[in-house]
Enzyme design. Structure first.
Site, PDB file in Angstrom:
ATOM      1  N   TYR A  27       0.813  -1.353   0.061  1.00 22.60           N
ATOM      2  CA  TYR A  27      -0.256   0.231  -0.046  1.00 22.60           C
ATOM      3  C   TYR A  27       1.086   1.375  -0.212  1.00 22.60           C
ATOM      4  O   TYR A  27       1.885   1.721  -0.011  1.00 22.60           O
ATOM      5  CB  TYR A  27      -0.881  -0.310   1.136  1.00 22.60           C
ATOM      6  CG  TYR A  27      -1.821   1.464   1.328  1.00 22.60           C
ATOM      7  CD1 TYR A  27      -2.962   1.387   0.498  1.00 22.60           C
ATOM      8  CD2 TYR A  27      -1.413   1.915   2.462  1.00 22.60           C
ATOM      9  CE1 TYR A  27      -3.585   2.924   0.621  1.00 22.60           C
ATOM     10  CE2 TYR A  27      -1.685   3.585   2.298  1.00 22.60           C
ATOM     11  CZ  TYR A  27      -3.179   3.610   1.338  1.00 22.60           C
ATOM     12  OH  TYR A  27      -3.595   4.811   1.150  1.00 22.60           O
TER      13      TYR A  27
ATOM     14  N   LYS B 144       3.950   9.359   3.000  1.00 23.22           N
ATOM     15  CA  LYS B 144       4.546   9.509   4.167  1.00 23.22           C
ATOM     16  C   LYS B 144       5.851   9.062   4.850  1.00 23.22           C
ATOM     17  O   LYS B 144       6.083   9.635   5.606  1.00 23.22           O
ATOM     18  CB  LYS B 144       3.313   8.631   4.794  1.00 23.22           C
ATOM     19  CG  LYS B 144       1.923   9.856   4.283  1.00 23.22           C
ATOM     20  CD  LYS B 144       1.628  10.910   4.273  1.00 23.22           C
ATOM     21  CE  LYS B 144       0.674  11.173   4.386  1.00 23.22           C
ATOM     22  NZ  LYS B 144      -0.251  11.252   3.084  1.00 23.22           N
TER      23      LYS B 144
ATOM     24  N   SER C  78      -7.062  12.306   6.733  1.00 23.80           N
ATOM     25  CA  SER C  78      -7.245  11.837   5.504  1.00 23.80           C
ATOM     26  C   SER C  78      -9.213  11.761   5.421  1.00 23.80           C
ATOM     27  O   SER C  78      -9.446  11.188   6.660  1.00 23.80           O
ATOM     28  CB  SER C  78      -7.343   9.930   6.281  1.00 23.80           C
ATOM     29  OG  SER C  78      -5.462   9.757   5.933  1.00 23.80           O
TER      30      SER C  78
ATOM     31  N   CYS D 100     -11.014  13.942   4.671  1.00 23.60           N
ATOM     32  CA  CYS D 100     -12.112  15.174   5.366  1.00 23.60           C
ATOM     33  C   CYS D 100     -12.303  16.137   4.398  1.00 23.60           C
ATOM     34  O   CYS D 100     -12.328  16.972   4.581  1.00 23.60           O
ATOM     35  CB  CYS D 100     -11.448  15.867   6.854  1.00 23.60           C
ATOM     36  SG  CYS D 100     -11.765  14.832   8.053  1.00 23.60           S
TER      37      CYS D 100
ATOM     38  N   LYS E 295      -9.994  17.000   1.884  1.00 18.92           N
ATOM     39  CA  LYS E 295      -8.980  17.919   1.313  1.00 18.92           C
ATOM     40  C   LYS E 295      -8.591  18.031   0.181  1.00 18.92           C
ATOM     41  O   LYS E 295      -8.812  18.516  -0.990  1.00 18.92           O
ATOM     42  CB  LYS E 295      -7.509  16.593   1.767  1.00 18.92           C
ATOM     43  CG  LYS E 295      -6.353  17.850   1.130  1.00 18.92           C
ATOM     44  CD  LYS E 295      -5.194  17.159   2.315  1.00 18.92           C
ATOM     45  CE  LYS E 295      -5.003  16.676   3.561  1.00 18.92           C
ATOM     46  NZ  LYS E 295      -3.677  15.860   2.232  1.00 18.92           N
ATOM     47  N   THR E 296      -8.524  16.497  -0.502  1.00 23.68           N
ATOM     48  CA  THR E 296      -8.357  16.477  -2.206  1.00 23.68           C
ATOM     49  C   THR E 296      -9.810  17.605  -2.783  1.00 23.68           C
ATOM     50  O   THR E 296      -9.513  17.756  -4.252  1.00 23.68           O
ATOM     51  CB  THR E 296      -8.761  14.786  -2.661  1.00 23.68           C
ATOM     52  OG1 THR E 296      -7.657  14.071  -2.232  1.00 23.68           O
ATOM     53  CG2 THR E 296      -8.467  14.741  -4.549  1.00 23.68           C
ATOM     54  N   SER E 297     -10.739  17.695  -2.811  1.00 19.32           N
ATOM     55  CA  SER E 297     -11.894  17.586  -3.065  1.00 19.32           C
ATOM     56  C   SER E 297     -12.021  19.105  -2.836  1.00 19.32           C
ATOM     57  O   SER E 297     -12.644  20.130  -3.717  1.00 19.32           O
ATOM     58  CB  SER E 297     -13.161  17.604  -2.347  1.00 19.32           C
ATOM     59  OG  SER E 297     -13.837  17.021  -1.201  1.00 19.32           O
TER      60      SER E 297
ATOM     61  N   ASP F 173      -1.910  16.941  -1.350  1.00 20.93           N
ATOM     62  CA  ASP F 173      -1.189  16.105   0.127  1.00 20.93           C
ATOM     63  C   ASP F 173      -0.179  16.370   1.380  1.00 20.93           C
ATOM     64  O   ASP F 173      -0.396  16.933   1.926  1.00 20.93           O
ATOM     65  CB  ASP F 173      -1.074  14.452  -0.533  1.00 20.93           C
ATOM     66  CG  ASP F 173      -0.832  13.813   0.485  1.00 20.93           C
ATOM     67  OD1 ASP F 173      -2.130  14.166   1.864  1.00 20.93           O
ATOM     68  OD2 ASP F 173      -0.035  12.568   0.302  1.00 20.93           O
TER      69      ASP F 173
HETATM   70  C1  SPV Z   1      -3.250   9.404   3.517  1.00 23.00           C
HETATM   71  O1  SPV Z   1      -3.566   8.797   4.262  1.00 23.00           O
HETATM   72  O2  SPV Z   1      -3.538  10.517   4.657  1.00 23.00           O
HETATM   73  C2  SPV Z   1      -2.939  10.203   2.173  1.00 23.00           C
HETATM   74  C3  SPV Z   1      -2.934   9.090   2.317  1.00 23.00           C
HETATM   75  O3  SPV Z   1      -2.293  10.569   1.751  1.00 23.00           O
HETATM   76  S1  SPV Z   1      -1.731   8.035   2.237  1.00 23.00           S
HETATM   77  O4  SPV Z   1      -0.401   7.571   1.378  1.00 23.00           O
HETATM   78  O5  SPV Z   1      -1.143   6.514   2.633  1.00 23.00           O
HETATM   79  O6  SPV Z   1      -0.741   8.601   3.546  1.00 23.00           O
HETATM   80 MN    MN Z   2      -2.115  11.967   3.143  1.00 21.77          MN
END
Ligand code: SPV
Ligand code: MN
Length: 625
Positions: A219, A228, A270, A272, A274-276, A289
């Protein structure tokens, strides 16, 4: 170059490595090769040919499968490897490393011995792939070099879509060791190419060596180093150097009929919004991100997106709610779907707005048919709630012209977006910078599928960054307070909550957030007055009514406004109580934070007592003005 390394490189890889002239890179690769025992090492530069090679390899190895639409592929992470594993992610600790209480750690020697043991021989019979990337635009004050080593072509392909190529940037290091490095191995695979020993999934962060080891996972939140894992290293680096590494979107807001663009950054836990928020129709996206924030010579706040792609949650992306992303997902371009349902080489996901979802196909659980049950006898959904898509930002029509600008964009607005059904209004503005830091520090979110564990539980997530804050939380907050006070014109800070419910139903549609953000944008430019309450400044009814009318030709009633913007005193005091408990357990929490908390608490109690009610409409406060 060391001989064990030499024997594993073909002529081209050797030449790519030689031209870097970096002994630290060579030493690390020798070390990794001795440890993981690959049959071959492929070192890649940043040519089109190199990028093409990885894309092809992912398909040849069946880590990705082609779908019907040109450029689209699908990847499956594995049945138990579908979200960030915070529990198995640990910082290698020494007595001098001070961490926030919420960060897991393990004694450095013990942790190294465990993870090196797990990585030992992990690439036997397989290729080790090596690539160089740049966090942030190249040739910029923000640029940070990062080397990714992995045996997964899917991981490398994701890096190519999500990050800028950094081979040439690495050359500019002139042989220094000032780069991050990430060693990843999927570990042993089963017949479906998914990780067998996910129970031994480990992600260990070595702050002293600027290195992260990751094993037995696929993942992206666990495996893709620059995401991350690099954020954790960057937070530690930023703490020493006086800038900020944040889990934030960056977007340009363009108010209709006005000739200006206003840049916001925004932290949202995550799922909440953010992308939208970054993708609101009419906005231009710089990033969705991770952002680095620095102060320029004119003492302005500048931000860059350290990525140049999106790894977005696909659930609920449909033509109506997210038209721009939906279009990108349904037209030809280079794009990886992960953990969706595939039937007849077509991807399906939850909430996609189609009523012809097939009754059988292939998904994260393997062959799937409607009614399939897992080992706990729970029904297996056709797609995973944390299914995702990966693509370059440049594929989007709404990408901001400055998304790759090395100077960054000047930030004048900060958003903090939580998720609660019963406390915060859809939008409020901080009383000042310190109150803004408080709003970020007290973010809470009902948990979602992006992190392993139970969903729907209220989780405290300061600046949406708590999983990554590998320094004491108090120090991190202090850095935020100081950052703002060093700026000439401080950005205005706003809190959003898109998830308020009334009688169990969301009070807003997904697109309504456009109104809240336009109100915030207008506040920055002095277009709207606001009502001062202990929670911050709240919008006036007439302004929102006007915006709803102008943007959506929609009636926004006074009744809706009163419900959404009511100051819910006991709910707030409950929240303050939770925050007192959370922050009392941490070290070095700045006095500034406690001051804001105490003032807010005192004001709320006094107002509640004098008004004799628990819930106050904003009108109550405007009458007082
Ligand atoms: C998050 O969960 O904050 C994401 C996806 O942006 S991840 O790559 O899993 O961190
Ligand atoms: Mn993220």
């Amino acid at each position: 170059m060391l001989s064990p390394l030499l024997s594993l490189l073909d002529a081209r890889s050797r030449q790519v490595l030689d031209s870097l002239k970096n002994v630290h890179v060579e030493d690390q690769l020798s070390e990794f090769a001795n440890l993981c025992k690959p049959s071959r090492i492929v070192v890649l530069g940043e040519s089109k040919q190199d990028i093409h090679f990885i894309r092809g390899l992912a398909k040849v190895r069946h880590e990705e499968t082609k779908l019907k639409i040109r450029g689209h592929t699908v990847h499956f992470d594995g049945y138990n490897d579908l979200a960030r594993d915070v529990g198995s992610t640990k910082v290698l600790a020494t007595p001098e490393i001070k961490l926030s209480k919420r960060i897991n750690s393990i004694d450095r020697d013990k942790g190294l011995s465990e993870i090196l043991g797990l990585l030992s021989g992990s690439m036997t019979g397989r290729e080790m792939l090596v690539k160089f990337y740049c966090l942030g635009p190249t040739n910029s004050n923000f640029s940070l070099c990062a080397m990714q080593v992995s045996d997964s072509a899917y991981v490398m392909h994701s890096e190519d879509l999500l990050y800028r190529q950094g081979y040439e940037q690495f050359k500019k290091l002139n042989g220094s060791n000032q780069f991050f490095s990430f060693l990843h191995s999927t570990g042993e695979l089963d017949g479906r190419n998914t990780t067998k020993n996910y129970g031994k999934r480990r992600i260990y962060v070595d702050l002293l060596a600027n290195r992260v080891y990751s094993v037995n996972n696929q993942y992206a939140g666990n495996s893709v180093g620059l995401k991350k894992l690099a954020l954790r290293l960057a937070i530690s680096k930023a703490n020493h150097e006086g800038w900020l590494a944040e889990h934030m979107l960056v977007a340009g807001v363009h108010p209709p009929g006005k000739e200006r663009v206003t840049y916001f950054v925004g932290a949202y836990p995550s799922a909440c919004g953010k992308t939208s928020t970054a993708m609101i129709p009419g906005n231009t996206i710089v990033g969705d991100d991770i952002a680095y924030l620095r102060i320029d010579r004119g003492k302005k706040c500048r931000a860059v997106n350290i990525e140049h792609g999106i790894f977005g949650i696909i659930q609920d992306v449909n033509a109506q709610d997210d038209p721009l992303i939906y279009k990108a997902l349904t037209t030809p371009r280079e794009l990886i779907f992960s953990n969706v349902l595939v039937s007849d080489r077509t991807p399906y996901w939850l909430g996609m707005g189609r009523d012809d979802i097939p009754e059988r196909g292939f998904n994260f659980s393997g062959n799937w048919r409607k009614g399939k049950r897992d080992n706990d006898d729970a029904e297996v959904p056709y797609a995973h709630p944390n299914a995702r898509y990966t693509m370059r930002l440049s594929e989007l029509d709404n990408v901001d012209p400055k998304y790759d600008d090395g100077k960054g964009v000047v930030v004048t607005g900060v958003l903090y977006g939580g998720r609660d059904s019963d406390t915060n209004p859809p939008i409020s503005e901080a009383l000042d910078w310190d109150h803004g830091v408080y709003l970020g520090a007290t973010l809470e979110s009902e948990t979602t599928a992006a992190i392993i564990g139970k969903t729907g539980i209220r989780r405290h997530d300061p600046m949406a960054n708590i999983d990554f804050v590998v320094i004491p939380l108090g120090k991190y907050l202090e850095n935020h307070f100081k950052f703002g006070h060093r700026l000439k014109n401080k950005p205005r800070v706003f809190a959003t909550n898109y998830f308020l419910k009334r009688e169990g139903k969301y009070t807003n549609s997904k697109l309504d957030k456009k109104v809240w953000i336009l109100w915030a944008e207008g506040r920055i430019h002095g277009d709207y007055d606001a009502i001062r309450t202990p929670l911050g400044y709240l919008p006036k009814y007439e302004d929102l009514k006007g915006l709803f009318h102008e943007i959506f030709n929609k009636e926004y009633s006074k009744d809706e406004y009163d419900f959404e913007f009511n100051v819910r005193i006991s709910k707030y005091l409950e929240k303050i109580g939770r925050m007192e408990t959370a922050f009392e357990g941490e070290n070095y929490i700045p006095e500034k934070f406690w001051k804001v908390l105490r003032n807010q608490k005192k004001e709320l109690i006094q107002i509640g007592q004098s008004a004799g009610v628990d819930s106050l409409s904003p009108d109550f406060f405007s009458r007082k003005e």
